[in-house]
Design an enzyme around this catalytic site. Sequence first.
Site, PDB file in Angstrom:
ATOM      1  N   ARG A  83       0.722  -1.030  -0.081  1.00 23.05           N
ATOM      2  CA  ARG A  83       0.000  -0.023  -0.104  1.00 23.05           C
ATOM      3  C   ARG A  83       1.034   1.195   0.050  1.00 23.05           C
ATOM      4  NH1 ARG A  83      -2.887  -4.161   1.804  1.00 23.05           N
ATOM      5  NH2 ARG A  83      -5.093  -3.909   1.918  1.00 23.05           N
ATOM      6  N   ARG A 108      -6.785 -17.465  -9.583  1.00 24.91           N
ATOM      7  CA  ARG A 108      -7.580 -16.914  -8.240  1.00 24.91           C
ATOM      8  C   ARG A 108      -8.638 -16.103  -8.882  1.00 24.91           C
ATOM      9  NH1 ARG A 108      -3.612 -14.975  -3.942  1.00 24.91           N
ATOM     10  NH2 ARG A 108      -5.310 -14.651  -2.880  1.00 24.91           N
ATOM     11  N   ASP A 116      -4.802 -15.372   7.074  1.00 27.03           N
ATOM     12  CA  ASP A 116      -3.472 -15.855   6.511  1.00 27.03           C
ATOM     13  C   ASP A 116      -3.064 -16.742   7.524  1.00 27.03           C
ATOM     14  OD1 ASP A 116      -3.922 -14.209   4.100  1.00 27.03           O
ATOM     15  OD2 ASP A 116      -2.841 -12.758   4.801  1.00 27.03           O
TER      16      ASP A 116
END
Length: 434
Positions: free
Chosen positions: A30, A125, A319
């Site tokens: 980011r 994905r 995760d």
Amino acid sequence: MTDDRNIELRKSGPLKGEIIPPPDKSISHRSMIFASVADGVSRIRNLLRAADTISTMNAMRALGIDIDDKGEEIMVAGKGLYGLKEPEDVIDCGNSGTTMRLLTGLLSGHPFLSVLTGDDSLRKRPMSRVISPMKDMGAEIHARGGDSFAPIVITGGGLRGMDYTSPVASAQVKSAILLAGLYVEGETTVREPHKSRDHTERMLTAIGADLSVEGLRVTIRGGARLGPMDISVPGDFSSAAFFMAAASMVGGSEVLIRNVGVNPTRTGLIDIMKRMGAGLKILNERDVSGEPVADILCSYTGLLNAVETGPEEVPAMIDEFPILAVLATQAHGTTRIRGARELRVKESDRIAVMTEELRKLGVEVKEYPDGMDINGPVRMKGAVVKSHGDHRVAMSLSIAALAAEGVTTIKGVSAVDISFPGFYRTLGELSQSL
Ligand code: S3P
């Protein structure tokens, strides 16, 4: 690409010492993306240098941004909201879902052509979760499989705001929509079913975006000028998690993990591990560049109990399920993971893969569409196991090996370079018998 790097690990003696985990991957991605569309030069210290974040660095360079990597820090010469240029070639996002999904949002605001692709895993994905809302906002997007899979071809610009309810709790989807919202005149709202990580909201607000958060709803008003950032990236909780688990499973261990990001939208595993009876102490809590940071002292307690987790707990530990599955092998009772269907569309199908690989070590696992049951405690037996090209699976199986009798061979361990290039060095520093 085949990964033929293997490693052999044996049952470990106590893990002792102090470590500093690698810098946070989500914040590193980011910081480069946001700094590129800010006005002026941003300074980012402690940026993660791993395959995924290098994909983002290369992508921003391909979009015309000058990034000077000085080692200790990087300087990003932001060109403002409208300063990116059309890339000369296809942008390769490698293995990184965050790069691909956030850039799909950002590039939807730009009236030039860009093409995003990735490796074998990333091209499998689901991308419709970002493509579909971007098309609703007015971007022209084409992708394989009926606009579902990369490569993604984007011609953006002329976006209109919308109020979007995401069917999945995903920070990547939320961030893509907020980035597109920077290019809208007026408001764009995104709602999610459960709270996903909020680094985007914190970071965009800090550099001047007009953004408001109310519960599970985030609204951005486009057009605000973004200022440069000066940040220090905290350590990655998701990387620290492997050592929190290791210290809880290996008798006599005591490990201090310094400088870990403890943003509550990320630390679900702390709550779960405390419920299991693990010895975790959160020390020296502080604020670093708008993110909560702490040191975590992890001590072996000798008794772990099974836990049950449901959908509301999933986003804050999305995760960490591969390592939770490993921890569950040493906990008394049946650990039940449910509401975690998203694990099937990560870097690998983490439900199928962890079921398959833990069974090889002698663990009794039952697979469900949205989770698994794991019976413990088990005396695991060393075996040959595979990473399936997934960094978090490689590291989770390596921690399992420390508690298994004899030798475990983990195949395909170069995957760890995706998020934690120094993983085996750090493990070696803590282990007295490796
Ligand atoms: C990430 C969000 C999560 C997480 C991924 C990083 C991010 O993905 O699994 O590793 O940086 O926004 P989803 O948004 O698909 O849940």
